[in-house]
Design an enzyme around this catalytic site. Sequence first.
Site, mmCIF file in Angstrom:
data_model
loop_
_atom_site.group_PDB
_atom_site.id
_atom_site.type_symbol
_atom_site.label_atom_id
_atom_site.label_comp_id
_atom_site.label_asym_id
_atom_site.label_seq_id
_atom_site.Cartn_x
_atom_site.Cartn_y
_atom_site.Cartn_z
ATOM 1 N N SER A 184 18.638 36.627 38.439
ATOM 2 C CA SER A 184 18.141 35.848 37.312
ATOM 3 C C SER A 184 18.392 34.355 37.540
ATOM 4 C CB SER A 184 18.773 36.360 36.012
ATOM 5 O OG SER A 184 18.076 35.881 34.892
ATOM 6 N N ASP A 285 9.930 43.591 33.723
ATOM 7 C CA ASP A 285 10.513 42.257 33.606
ATOM 8 C C ASP A 285 9.401 41.265 33.292
ATOM 9 O OD1 ASP A 285 11.979 39.926 33.795
ATOM 10 O OD2 ASP A 285 12.665 40.273 35.849
ATOM 11 N N HIS A 315 14.519 43.706 33.489
ATOM 12 C CA HIS A 315 15.260 42.576 34.034
ATOM 13 C C HIS A 315 16.751 42.898 34.133
ATOM 14 C CE1 HIS A 315 15.774 38.307 34.931
ATOM 15 N NE2 HIS A 315 16.818 38.309 34.123
#
Length: 344
Positions: A184, A285, A315
């Site tokens: 991320s 995601d 995610h």
Amino acid sequence: MATISFSHNHQSSDNRRGGSHHHRHGPVVEEIEGLIKVFNDGCVERPPIVPIVSPTIHPSSKATAFDIKLSNDTWTRVYIPDAAAASPSVTLPLLVYFHGGGFCVGSAAWSCYHDFLTSLAVKARCVIVSVNYRLAPEHRLPAAYDDGVNVVSWLVKQQISTGGGYPSWLSKCNLSNVFLAGDSAGANIAYQVAVRIMASGKYANTLHLKGIILIHPFFGGESRTSSEKQQHHTKSSALTLSASDAYWRLALPRGASRDHPWCNPLMSSAGAKLPTTMVFMAEFDILKERNLEMCKVMRSHGKRVEGIVHGGVGHAFHILDNSSVSRDRIHDMMCRLHNFIHPS
């Protein structure tokens, strides 16, 4: 690995009413529910949503870990597989890892990262240095990038220092076989740190950056992608569009748009000199389409990019989801990471 549920309902200052949102620090001006609350006077609250754990590892995990403080703002957690610790002559690849959290939350001591990186060090046969960097909005970008570059610089200086620094563990690291990784926002940091290191050429004689590993990299842009528009993905993903926008407002320099090159590297650095890159993506995601486009553009600039899309997960599933589907995808991720770090 424990399952962690986040509620990413974003609330901005213009849609609150009543006195319940007021505080001794003034009204709340930005909030991602359950994760971060920013007040009018600049005060920031981060609820303890994930347990903070010590570097202690159970012997059955076949690794050791310890923390090293680098400054008042930065520290690292080091993971060494027992196989390397037991043999004085064994050296392993070094992986520098940056945690996620939208640049605004997260810690190298979060239990989910501690568990994941303990397992990764053993299964991918590498020494891992997990970086605890400064967070926004108190320290907006490029603070996290600066911290990442400083950690790499510190590693090089310790390796060549006549004083030895931390020889008992650095002797296990092969600086000619270094990888930058993260998930991320941490993947964004790994990418930007790699761009800086490669552009400077400063460590060319002491450190060989072999590859970059980007897990669900947090990039953005003013234009919306199809996966960002499909709101049903929010039910299966730890990241929603409103939370993503809020993170960027808190992390980017004041007044910057989401087309700032730190958010949208397609605007500037997609053609930067970079080593081989592995990009992991997740079906549910909101970042999937943006990450696919990033891979496409990097390849068009002659970069070697391996992209993997894991189906049925969202995610950051590798640290947030303990379902049977997620465990299967994590196993695949670990195998791919091992093969990327140790190419045949």
